[in-house]
Design a protein around this motif. Structure first.
Motif, short mmCIF file in Angstrom:
data_model
loop_
_atom_site.label_atom_id
_atom_site.label_comp_id
_atom_site.label_asym_id
_atom_site.label_seq_id
_atom_site.Cartn_x
_atom_site.Cartn_y
_atom_site.Cartn_z
N LEU A 124 0.84 -1.21 0.00
CA LEU A 124 0.00 0.00 0.00
C LEU A 124 0.87 1.25 0.00
CD1 LEU A 124 -2.77 1.38 0.18
CD2 LEU A 124 -2.59 1.18 2.66
N CYS A 125 1.90 1.28 0.85
CA CYS A 125 2.80 2.43 0.89
C CYS A 125 3.48 2.64 -0.45
CB CYS A 125 3.85 2.25 2.00
SG CYS A 125 3.17 2.39 3.66
N VAL A 140 4.44 6.55 -0.53
CA VAL A 140 4.77 7.09 0.80
C VAL A 140 5.71 6.11 1.51
CG1 VAL A 140 2.76 8.59 1.12
CG2 VAL A 140 2.59 6.15 1.68
N ASP A 141 6.85 5.87 0.89
CA ASP A 141 7.80 4.90 1.42
C ASP A 141 8.28 5.24 2.83
OD1 ASP A 141 7.64 3.38 -0.90
OD2 ASP A 141 9.24 4.51 -1.86
N ASP A 142 8.20 6.50 3.22
CA ASP A 142 8.62 6.90 4.56
C ASP A 142 7.70 6.34 5.65
OD1 ASP A 142 6.79 8.76 3.31
OD2 ASP A 142 7.01 10.03 5.08
N ASP A 167 7.79 1.78 7.78
CA ASP A 167 8.14 1.32 9.13
C ASP A 167 7.15 1.76 10.19
OD1 ASP A 167 10.43 0.06 8.18
OD2 ASP A 167 11.62 1.90 8.39
N ARG A 168 6.01 2.33 9.79
CA ARG A 168 5.06 2.86 10.75
C ARG A 168 3.76 2.07 10.81
NH1 ARG A 168 6.17 7.95 13.28
NH2 ARG A 168 3.94 7.81 13.49
N LEU A 169 3.83 0.77 10.59
CA LEU A 169 2.63 -0.06 10.64
C LEU A 169 2.02 -0.07 12.03
CD1 LEU A 169 0.64 -2.06 9.40
CD2 LEU A 169 2.28 -3.88 9.84
N THR A 170 2.86 -0.11 13.04
CA THR A 170 2.36 -0.08 14.42
C THR A 170 2.69 1.26 15.06
OG1 THR A 170 4.39 -1.08 15.23
CG2 THR A 170 2.60 -2.57 14.70
#
Length: 55
Positions: free
Chosen positions: A14-15, A20-22, A25-28
């Motif tokens: 999805l990213c 929005v590759d940044d 690492d923000r899944l949680t």
């Protein structure tokens, strides 16, 4: 539009699609960040935030 990607593989996909590759690492979200978000939503909704004082 609403999109949900609860697994790391689908979240990365999805990213990538949204470019929005940044955010990969923000899944949680940490408990502290969840509290900040919750308080922000409450403020924007005009509700009192527990433990805060009004201005």
């Amino acid at each position: 539009m609403t999109a949900s990607a609860a697994e790391p593989r689908t979240w990365r996909a999805l990213c990538g699609v949204l470019e929005v590759d940044d955010l990969v690492d923000r899944l949680t979200v940490s408990a502290e960040e969840q509290a900040v978000q919750s308080n922000g939503r409450a403020v924007l909704a005009g509700k009192a935030v527990p433990g805060s004082t009004s201005l």
